[in-house]
Design a protein around this motif. Sequence first.
Motif, PDB file in Angstrom:
ATOM      1  N   ASN A 110      27.247  41.858  66.830  1.00 31.99           N
ATOM      2  CA  ASN A 110      26.550  41.808  68.117  1.00 31.99           C
ATOM      3  C   ASN A 110      27.014  41.665  69.241  1.00 31.99           C
ATOM      4  O   ASN A 110      27.532  40.823  69.620  1.00 31.99           O
ATOM      5  N   ILE A 111      27.077  42.769  69.932  1.00 30.67           N
ATOM      6  CA  ILE A 111      27.667  42.776  71.408  1.00 30.67           C
ATOM      7  C   ILE A 111      26.479  42.862  72.558  1.00 30.67           C
ATOM      8  O   ILE A 111      25.562  43.347  71.886  1.00 30.67           O
ATOM      9  N   THR A 112      26.356  42.208  73.558  1.00 31.31           N
ATOM     10  CA  THR A 112      25.549  41.711  74.319  1.00 31.31           C
ATOM     11  C   THR A 112      25.261  42.193  75.805  1.00 31.31           C
ATOM     12  O   THR A 112      26.593  41.961  75.435  1.00 31.31           O
ATOM     13  N   THR A 113      25.084  43.349  76.031  1.00 34.85           N
ATOM     14  CA  THR A 113      25.394  43.220  77.757  1.00 34.85           C
ATOM     15  C   THR A 113      24.332  42.616  79.194  1.00 34.85           C
ATOM     16  O   THR A 113      23.163  43.428  78.492  1.00 34.85           O
ATOM     17  N   ILE A 114      24.493  42.075  79.916  1.00 39.54           N
ATOM     18  CA  ILE A 114      23.716  41.515  80.851  1.00 39.54           C
ATOM     19  C   ILE A 114      23.871  42.570  82.032  1.00 39.54           C
ATOM     20  O   ILE A 114      25.168  42.722  82.794  1.00 39.54           O
ATOM     21  N   GLU A 115      23.083  43.788  82.740  1.00 37.46           N
ATOM     22  CA  GLU A 115      23.550  43.996  83.777  1.00 37.46           C
ATOM     23  C   GLU A 115      22.732  44.664  84.449  1.00 37.46           C
ATOM     24  O   GLU A 115      21.960  44.304  84.632  1.00 37.46           O
ATOM     25  N   ASP A 116      23.436  44.788  85.681  1.00 34.31           N
ATOM     26  CA  ASP A 116      22.292  45.055  86.702  1.00 34.31           C
ATOM     27  C   ASP A 116      23.070  46.473  87.225  1.00 34.31           C
ATOM     28  O   ASP A 116      23.450  45.780  88.529  1.00 34.31           O
ATOM     29  N   PRO A 117      22.382  47.772  87.456  1.00 33.72           N
ATOM     30  CA  PRO A 117      21.722  47.600  86.475  1.00 33.72           C
ATOM     31  C   PRO A 117      22.249  48.695  85.037  1.00 33.72           C
ATOM     32  O   PRO A 117      23.637  48.726  85.571  1.00 33.72           O
ATOM     33  N   ILE A 118      21.570  48.458  84.117  1.00 32.23           N
ATOM     34  CA  ILE A 118      22.343  49.394  82.999  1.00 32.23           C
ATOM     35  C   ILE A 118      22.600  50.610  83.094  1.00 32.23           C
ATOM     36  O   ILE A 118      22.485  51.046  83.814  1.00 32.23           O
ATOM     37  N   GLU A 119      23.826  50.664  83.207  1.00 29.25           N
ATOM     38  CA  GLU A 119      24.737  51.912  84.180  1.00 29.25           C
ATOM     39  C   GLU A 119      24.358  52.353  82.352  1.00 29.25           C
ATOM     40  O   GLU A 119      24.617  54.152  83.161  1.00 29.25           O
ATOM     41  N   MET A 120      24.867  52.568  81.255  1.00 32.64           N
ATOM     42  CA  MET A 120      25.113  53.924  80.576  1.00 32.64           C
ATOM     43  C   MET A 120      24.198  52.693  79.241  1.00 32.64           C
ATOM     44  O   MET A 120      24.178  51.935  78.606  1.00 32.64           O
ATOM     45  N   ILE A 121      23.290  53.715  78.376  1.00 32.85           N
ATOM     46  CA  ILE A 121      23.269  52.975  77.523  1.00 32.85           C
ATOM     47  C   ILE A 121      23.460  53.511  76.306  1.00 32.85           C
ATOM     48  O   ILE A 121      24.352  54.997  75.800  1.00 32.85           O
ATOM     49  N   HIS A 122      23.960  52.442  75.553  1.00 28.20           N
ATOM     50  CA  HIS A 122      24.700  52.783  73.879  1.00 28.20           C
ATOM     51  C   HIS A 122      23.669  51.967  73.017  1.00 28.20           C
ATOM     52  O   HIS A 122      24.378  50.830  73.034  1.00 28.20           O
ATOM     53  N   GLU A 123      23.818  52.723  71.416  1.00 26.89           N
ATOM     54  CA  GLU A 123      22.995  51.818  71.171  1.00 26.89           C
ATOM     55  C   GLU A 123      23.706  51.057  70.074  1.00 26.89           C
ATOM     56  O   GLU A 123      22.476  50.169  69.703  1.00 26.89           O
ATOM     57  N   GLU A 124      24.679  50.708  69.806  1.00 25.70           N
ATOM     58  CA  GLU A 124      25.528  49.910  69.202  1.00 25.70           C
ATOM     59  C   GLU A 124      24.962  48.539  70.320  1.00 25.70           C
ATOM     60  O   GLU A 124      25.635  47.370  70.193  1.00 25.70           O
ATOM     61  N   PHE A 125      24.988  48.553  71.586  1.00 23.31           N
ATOM     62  CA  PHE A 125      24.507  47.557  71.983  1.00 23.31           C
ATOM     63  C   PHE A 125      23.368  46.511  72.103  1.00 23.31           C
ATOM     64  O   PHE A 125      22.489  47.483  72.482  1.00 23.31           O
ATOM     65  N   ASN A 126      23.169  45.908  72.479  1.00 17.00           N
ATOM     66  CA  ASN A 126      21.537  45.415  73.061  1.00 17.00           C
ATOM     67  C   ASN A 126      22.053  44.765  75.035  1.00 17.00           C
ATOM     68  O   ASN A 126      22.628  43.802  74.581  1.00 17.00           O
ATOM     69  N   GLN A 127      21.698  46.251  75.836  1.00 20.83           N
ATOM     70  CA  GLN A 127      21.777  45.703  76.651  1.00 20.83           C
ATOM     71  C   GLN A 127      20.106  45.543  77.680  1.00 20.83           C
ATOM     72  O   GLN A 127      19.340  45.707  77.041  1.00 20.83           O
ATOM     73  N   ILE A 128      20.630  44.486  78.403  1.00 21.46           N
ATOM     74  CA  ILE A 128      19.221  43.080  79.215  1.00 21.46           C
ATOM     75  C   ILE A 128      19.428  44.153  80.756  1.00 21.46           C
ATOM     76  O   ILE A 128      20.780  43.712  81.057  1.00 21.46           O
ATOM     77  N   ALA A 129      18.455  44.592  81.569  1.00 22.03           N
ATOM     78  CA  ALA A 129      18.446  44.127  82.857  1.00 22.03           C
ATOM     79  C   ALA A 129      18.491  43.376  83.435  1.00 22.03           C
ATOM     80  O   ALA A 129      17.589  42.293  83.021  1.00 22.03           O
ATOM     81  N   VAL A 130      18.795  42.396  84.401  1.00 22.86           N
ATOM     82  CA  VAL A 130      18.575  41.797  85.314  1.00 22.86           C
ATOM     83  C   VAL A 130      17.308  41.571  86.445  1.00 22.86           C
ATOM     84  O   VAL A 130      17.366  43.403  86.739  1.00 22.86           O
ATOM     85  N   GLN A 131      16.487  40.832  86.513  1.00 21.14           N
ATOM     86  CA  GLN A 131      15.410  41.302  87.081  1.00 21.14           C
ATOM     87  C   GLN A 131      15.376  40.503  87.982  1.00 21.14           C
ATOM     88  O   GLN A 131      14.425  39.668  88.049  1.00 21.14           O
ATOM     89  N   PRO A 132      15.909  39.726  89.445  1.00 22.01           N
ATOM     90  CA  PRO A 132      15.782  39.360  90.465  1.00 22.01           C
ATOM     91  C   PRO A 132      14.496  39.360  90.472  1.00 22.01           C
ATOM     92  O   PRO A 132      14.295  37.526  90.992  1.00 22.01           O
ATOM     93  N   ALA A 133      13.916  39.644  91.340  1.00 26.05           N
ATOM     94  CA  ALA A 133      12.263  39.822  91.290  1.00 26.05           C
ATOM     95  C   ALA A 133      10.964  38.727  90.710  1.00 26.05           C
ATOM     96  O   ALA A 133      10.834  37.350  91.246  1.00 26.05           O
ATOM     97  N   ILE A 134      11.847  38.447  89.336  1.00 25.42           N
ATOM     98  CA  ILE A 134      11.308  37.954  88.436  1.00 25.42           C
ATOM     99  C   ILE A 134      12.268  36.656  87.452  1.00 25.42           C
ATOM    100  O   ILE A 134      11.677  36.051  86.745  1.00 25.42           O
ATOM    101  N   SER A 135      12.710  36.483  88.526  1.00 25.47           N
ATOM    102  CA  SER A 135      13.673  35.993  88.355  1.00 25.47           C
ATOM    103  C   SER A 135      14.806  35.619  87.316  1.00 25.47           C
ATOM    104  O   SER A 135      14.800  34.361  86.554  1.00 25.47           O
TER     105      SER A 135
END
Length: 598
Positions: free
Chosen positions: A378-403
């Motif tokens: 299980n690969i999870t990424t945390i990015e700011d912003p998500i640069e490239m969506i890849h189906e096999e990863f679980n990608q999360i974008a950070v949103q500092p405005a909502i902490s």
Amino acid sequence: MQTQHSSWFTSQNICKVLVGAKLISKDQALDLLRRESQVSEIISKKQGGKSSKDLSLIDVILYLNLERQDQPGKIIDEDLIYKAFAAAWKLEYKKIDPLKLELKTVTGTISKSFALKHLLLPLQVEEGKLVVATPNPFNLEAVKDVEMVSKLKVRTIVSSKSDVEKLIREFFGFQYSISAAEDLFSRKGVDLGNLEKFVSLTAVDDLPSTDQHIVNAVNHLFSYSFDQKASDIHVEPKRDICLVRMRIDGVLHTVYKLPKQLHNAVVSRIKTLSGLDMAEKRRPQDGRIKMGKGDTEVEIRVSTIPVAFGEKLVLRIMDPDILFQDLEMLGFSPDDFKKYKRLISLPFGIVLVTGPTGSGKSTTLYSSLRMLSSPEVNITTIEDPIEMIHEEFNQIAVQPAISVTFGSVLRNILRQDPDIIMVGEIRDLETAQSAVQAALTGHLVLSTLHTNDAVSTVFRLLDLGIPPYLVHSSLNGIVAQRLVRKICPYCAQSFEMDARELAGLGLKIEQTGAVELKHGKGCVKCRQTGYMGRTGIYEILPYSEALKRMTSNDADLEAMRGKAVKEGLVMLRQNGIRKMLEGKTTYQEILRVTWDLI
Ligand SMILES: [Zn+2]
């Protein structure tokens, strides 16, 4: 198309010209003449029934991928063939740079069907003459017609058939979409009787972004930018025009100047595609588009910003062919590749990739994750912003405005049972602590840090506030990297430089005396820059037991660096020098990207 086959393009004549240019030998010529009809049959079958009579010996030669007899290893391409013809005809040969063409000149004089029938491509007006590129300059009737229509003398130059054909289709296609849209737009509100429905549709000051002509024009922009391997497209409103520029190999080129009336329609179309709020024109927005390009899917990040004359768009093309590469192709030396593979194959711990912005860190991370991905992890990424969506990863974008920050997401996803975590960037103590925590609880963590070289990264972690004992137990190793431009293979030349001179520039090498290096002279294929594409240079530091022992709050950077080198660390600049000596890049590039290092 028979019309373009003048008596010049008989098989005999083609052979004569190519033998004269030393591209093929007499024996090869005889062999070609013997095999021509047989190969033509094969090609015509492959092309789905195109009559073999429409094929010339040139098509046969291209199909066979013949090597030049005077330069074995180099294939005879269409450009070489037409160059040989141009020389035989004593005419100028030109490889057309589409970025230098003016839409108006190309499409303003003759019709598309005429241009295609006679393969004539108007390029520019030069000293009162219209310069026209063609693979067959002896179609005098057609040239006369062009002179009559344009009221200019024509100077013909030679270009390859497929270039001329492709550019005619491209430019006329785009021009058609643009003028049709412009036409529709200028009719708006004129004839209220007939166009009432249409007018009500366009009551907002935009042409509908779904208008087929605008759709075509925008599609054309995308496919053109893919063709040119552009990394960004800028759509900029000026006072009277809409400027379209593309960034290619790091440099912006003006590609089109469109009528200003179309600016809003083009912007609306792109905003629709990227899911942005159409009504919002005063605040910057961000969106993305997914688009097919051949077999791959390209992701385009769109950002809008209001400027003096309207909304400006910048589209960043995230090409998976660039972001997801074979790790082995990124430019590691064989030794470094082994070391790096070992670092990311460990079951847990932190691997850090460092370097300034634009040094290719994302490509290294994404390519590593892709190599590691399998149904069992299980690969999870945390990015700011998500640069490239890849189906096999679980990608999360950070949103500092909502902490939603790197640190807070990292704490929460540990409950999601990830095996491998990619954290876009470690910027603060909170993120660093969470990354350490994740590593210590059995996860492999990949992340980036803004430091110049591998060894100083250890010190950066200490500076952030991570205690030495936690650095010891969580860090696997560090990669520092830079991107250098590769020498253009089409115009590479060797030259000699004295080893002492290189040393004077800071590039110390083991050799003495004259050193053979390469550089690109500049040609059309590389837009006269001498470079084509980029490659990475690396510094791979496994965090060894000895280095751990040296890590403390009063550790000595130089001592640690000395130890690392003793243990086999090849530093960035040294790796760059290797690439320079292999003829892959220039000393200027190495100096440019390593000026901040020792
Ligand atoms: Zn070149």
